[in-house]
Design an enzyme around this catalytic site. Structure first.
Site, PDB file in Angstrom:
ATOM      1  N   LYS A 136       0.855  -1.208   0.000  1.00 29.80           N
ATOM      2  CA  LYS A 136       0.000   0.000   0.000  1.00 29.80           C
ATOM      3  C   LYS A 136       0.879   1.242   0.000  1.00 29.80           C
ATOM      4  O   LYS A 136       0.668   2.169  -0.776  1.00 29.80           O
ATOM      5  CB  LYS A 136      -0.887   0.006   1.242  1.00 29.80           C
ATOM      6  N   ASN A 137       1.906   1.242   0.845  1.00 33.45           N
ATOM      7  CA  ASN A 137       2.701   2.463   1.038  1.00 33.45           C
ATOM      8  C   ASN A 137       3.737   2.687  -0.048  1.00 33.45           C
ATOM      9  O   ASN A 137       4.420   3.707  -0.049  1.00 33.45           O
ATOM     10  CB  ASN A 137       3.335   2.476   2.435  1.00 33.45           C
ATOM     11  N   ASP A 195       4.330   0.545  12.067  1.00 29.33           N
ATOM     12  CA  ASP A 195       3.135  -0.090  11.486  1.00 29.33           C
ATOM     13  C   ASP A 195       2.980  -1.546  11.912  1.00 29.33           C
ATOM     14  O   ASP A 195       1.967  -2.165  11.588  1.00 29.33           O
ATOM     15  CB  ASP A 195       3.180  -0.010   9.956  1.00 29.33           C
ATOM     16  N   ARG A 228      -8.747  -0.530   4.818  1.00 33.16           N
ATOM     17  CA  ARG A 228      -7.905   0.491   4.164  1.00 33.16           C
ATOM     18  C   ARG A 228      -6.570  -0.115   3.734  1.00 33.16           C
ATOM     19  O   ARG A 228      -5.941   0.344   2.788  1.00 33.16           O
ATOM     20  CB  ARG A 228      -7.659   1.652   5.122  1.00 33.16           C
ATOM     21  N   CYS A 275      -5.288  12.315  12.515  1.00 31.74           N
ATOM     22  CA  CYS A 275      -5.933  11.016  12.284  1.00 31.74           C
ATOM     23  C   CYS A 275      -5.883  10.302  13.636  1.00 31.74           C
ATOM     24  O   CYS A 275      -5.317  10.817  14.598  1.00 31.74           O
ATOM     25  CB  CYS A 275      -5.180  10.257  11.201  1.00 31.74           C
TER      26      CYS A 275
HETATM   27  C1  EPZ Z   1       4.043   6.917   6.355  1.00 27.65           C
HETATM   28  O1  EPZ Z   1       3.255   7.945   6.935  1.00 27.65           O
HETATM   29  C2  EPZ Z   1       3.131   5.706   6.233  1.00 27.65           C
HETATM   30  N1  EPZ Z   1       2.002   6.019   5.365  1.00 27.65           N
HETATM   31  C3  EPZ Z   1       2.628   5.300   7.616  1.00 27.65           C
HETATM   32  O2  EPZ Z   1       1.864   4.096   7.462  1.00 27.65           O
HETATM   33  C4  EPZ Z   1       3.828   4.992   8.506  1.00 27.65           C
HETATM   34  O3  EPZ Z   1       3.374   4.693   9.814  1.00 27.65           O
HETATM   35  C5  EPZ Z   1       4.763   6.218   8.550  1.00 27.65           C
HETATM   36  O4  EPZ Z   1       5.147   6.570   7.203  1.00 27.65           O
HETATM   37  C6  EPZ Z   1       6.028   5.935   9.354  1.00 27.65           C
HETATM   38  O5  EPZ Z   1       6.703   4.840   8.810  1.00 27.65           O
HETATM   39  C7  EPZ Z   1       2.172   5.958   4.024  1.00 27.65           C
HETATM   40  O6  EPZ Z   1       3.254   5.693   3.531  1.00 27.65           O
HETATM   41  C8  EPZ Z   1       0.952   6.233   3.181  1.00 27.65           C
HETATM   42  P1  EPZ Z   1       6.122  10.265   8.449  1.00 27.65           P
HETATM   43  P2  EPZ Z   1       3.834   9.476   6.974  1.00 27.65           P
HETATM   44  O7  EPZ Z   1       5.995  11.531   7.697  1.00 27.65           O
HETATM   45  O8  EPZ Z   1       4.559   9.756   5.719  1.00 27.65           O
HETATM   46  C9  EPZ Z   1       6.497  13.458  11.918  1.00 27.65           C
HETATM   47  C10 EPZ Z   1       0.001   2.699   7.677  1.00 27.65           C
HETATM   48  O9  EPZ Z   1      -0.494   2.139   8.670  1.00 27.65           O
HETATM   49  N2  EPZ Z   1       6.366  14.478  10.860  1.00 27.65           N
HETATM   50  O10 EPZ Z   1       7.344   9.419   8.274  1.00 27.65           O
HETATM   51  O11 EPZ Z   1       2.730  10.370   7.371  1.00 27.65           O
HETATM   52  C11 EPZ Z   1       5.164  12.778  12.222  1.00 27.65           C
HETATM   53  O12 EPZ Z   1       4.435  13.532  13.165  1.00 27.65           O
HETATM   54  C12 EPZ Z   1       0.452   4.140   7.779  1.00 27.65           C
HETATM   55  O13 EPZ Z   1       0.189   2.139   6.568  1.00 27.65           O
HETATM   56  C13 EPZ Z   1       6.529  15.836  11.184  1.00 27.65           C
HETATM   57  O14 EPZ Z   1       6.778  16.177  12.345  1.00 27.65           O
HETATM   58  O15 EPZ Z   1       4.860   9.344   8.179  1.00 27.65           O
HETATM   59  C14 EPZ Z   1       5.581  11.451  12.790  1.00 27.65           C
HETATM   60  O16 EPZ Z   1       5.888  11.609  14.166  1.00 27.65           O
HETATM   61  C15 EPZ Z   1       0.175   4.744   9.138  1.00 27.65           C
HETATM   62  N3  EPZ Z   1       6.404  16.765  10.205  1.00 27.65           N
HETATM   63  C16 EPZ Z   1       6.888  11.134  12.058  1.00 27.65           C
HETATM   64  O17 EPZ Z   1       7.323  12.372  11.458  1.00 27.65           O
HETATM   65  C17 EPZ Z   1       6.114  16.424   8.905  1.00 27.65           C
HETATM   66  O18 EPZ Z   1       6.029  17.322   8.042  1.00 27.65           O
HETATM   67  C18 EPZ Z   1       6.735  10.085  10.970  1.00 27.65           C
HETATM   68  O19 EPZ Z   1       5.887  10.600  10.000  1.00 27.65           O
HETATM   69  C19 EPZ Z   1       5.929  15.050   8.596  1.00 27.65           C
HETATM   70  C20 EPZ Z   1       6.069  14.094   9.584  1.00 27.65           C
END
Ligand code: EPZ
Length: 416
Positions: free
Chosen positions: A22-23, A304, A396, A116
């Site tokens: 998915k990701n 995840d 999802r 979310c």
């Molecule tokens: C991706 O989300 C995945 N989703 C998530 O999978 C996964 O849990 C996550 O990466 C971490 O591996 C998809 O790929 C569609 P991040 P993403 O930006 O990109 C902070 C699932 O279950 N952050 O790496 O949103 C944020 O708050 C989903 O399949 C900022 O502070 O994750 C978090 O603490 C859930 N500022 C950390 O980084 C930003 O601008 C990780 O977020 C962006 C992120």
């Protein structure tokens, strides 16, 4: 809302094929906008998030159709850069469309994705990177409007190796004028797959999988057929399904190296893991030991897979500690597991799981995708019947977890 009815206590045994990630699929679908051509994506999962992304691209004017598990995406007819608010609310990760749409049109409009069930989900790293690339970002009335008359490459250092921010910058930089270097990037396999897809279309990107990614802007991309990598989180979920029932499972079409952090924890708990080029077999003993988990960006233990492992640790004969570093609200499943008789105490980002005689089936409620999957896993091991409500969260990310688990011996049915 639909539910799963699970009669626990069945030892799972058998083989499973793993669908595309998915990701990986979601950012690659966004990337198809850059080529303005037709892309054939093979082995695509028909999960809710992919269907939502397809609906968004159709609303933007693209022509998309399914041919069994092949997604055929023609983005030559795209004519809008205004992403539907209603669909963004359905899937906050649609924020990764921003980079592709700006790369294509030089402008993009999207409603603020908001939080979310996992937490606030800020996008500050995405927006600050865009500003360095010559994109003006205005935020008004809950919308983000991005515009750039001259999208240019930049040197960007990410304060945190954000997956989404890394992907958005790669997408915006692919057709930008000049070169972009991203430091402190996410290193997930899905980032490498996005790089491989874009390079197959004629992009010039290197370094994905390391902490620095180099992008040379090119003028245009061409159409391509592409097979997306398998979903390491679905694979990890099904390994835990075998372990929590003390069974045996062989997963086909997976990359063992993508699951290293997961399989090493399962081995530490006492499971036997046998790996081949693109398959993994897990054999579980009757008794499992407790293990400590700290979630980290890849290649660390994936957030995840945190909830799924929590369910397993409830059935182990020693205490375990989980530290969740990525999301501030990712322990929701713990409170439902406690209702099943689990002995878990949560303090901020720490969860302590102690042995319990057994889990007892009852009615539990999914509140997020992976937490919902964890409740299904707990139901497989629990005595009696477990009803998991609100399974739309689970759909999802899993096309049909009940069908998959039934195929290896689980008693699980979907009911309206
Ligand atoms: C991706 O989300 C995945 N989703 C998530 O999978 C996964 O849990 C996550 O990466 C971490 O591996 C998809 O790929 C569609 P991040 P993403 O930006 O990109 C902070 C699932 O279950 N952050 O790496 O949103 C944020 O708050 C989903 O399949 C900022 O502070 O994750 C978090 O603490 C859930 N500022 C950390 O980084 C930003 O601008 C990780 O977020 C962006 C992120």
């Amino acid at each position: 809302m639909s539910k799963y009815i699970i009669h626990g206590g069945k030892r799972l045994e058998g083989e499973l094929h793993i669908d595309a990630s998915k990701n990986a699929v979601l950012p690659i679908i966004a990337a198809t906008i850059l080529s303005g051509n037709t892309t054939y994506l093979y082995n695509c999962p028909r999960i809710v998030d992919v269907e939502t992304m397809v609906d968004i691209l159709k609303q933007l004017g693209c022509k998309i159709k399914w041919d069994n598990k092949t997604l055929i995406i023609d983005t030559s007819t795209i004519q809008s850069y205004d992403i539907s608010e209603q669909l963004v609310r359905k899937m906050r990760s649609s924020i990764i469309l921003l980079g592709a749409i700006i790369g294509k049109f030089g402008k993009a409009k999207i409603s603020y994705p908001g939080g979310c069930p996992l937490g606030a989900r800020p996008i500050d790293l995405h927006l600050s990177a865009f500003k360095k690339m010559g994109i003006t970002v205005t935020e008004e009335h809950g919308f983000i409007i991005c515009e750039s008359s001259h999208l240019r490459g930049a040197k960007i250092n990410l304060d945190f190796p954000s997956v989404g921010a890394t992907e958005n910058i790669m997408l915006a930089a692919t057709l930008a004028a000049g070169d972009t270097i991203i430091y402190n990037t996410a290193r997930e396999p899905e980032i490498v797959d996005l790089q491989n897809y874009l390079n197959a279309c004629g992009a010039k990107i290197s370094g994905a999988g390391t902490e620095t990614i180099y992008i040379q802007g090119v003028k245009r991309l061409h159409s391509v057929s592409y097979k997306v990598i398998p979903d390491r989180i679905i694979a990890g979920t099904y390994l835990v399904a075998a372990a929590i029932t003390r069974g045996t499972v062989t997963l086909k079409d997976v990359y063992p190296s993508h699951l290293r952090a997961i399989t090493s924890k399962l081995e530490e708990a006492g499971c036997t893991i046998v790996e081949d080029v693109n398959q993994i077999t897990l054999i579980s003993p009757k008794e499992l030991k407790g293990v400590n988990i700290t979630t980290e960006p890849y290649p660390g233990y994936p957030t995840d897979m945190q909830s799924q492992m929590m369910a397993l640790l409830c059935t182990c004969n020693e205490m375990s500690i989980i530290k969740e570093n990525l999301f501030e609200a990712r322990f929701k499943a713990a409170y439902e597991l406690i209702r099943m008789g689990a002995n878990i105490s949560v303090e901020g980002r720490i969860a302590i799981i102690k042995p319990t005689a057994f889990l007892m089936g009852t009615t539990v409620y999914a509140e997020d995708l992976r937490g919902g999957a964890a409740l299904v896993l707990a139901g497989l091991a629990a005595r009696g019947t477990t009803v998991v409500e609100d399974i739309e969260h689970i759909k999802r990310g899993y096309q049909d977890i009940a069908l998959d688990l039934r195929s290896i011996g689980a008693s699980i049915q979907e009911r309206e």
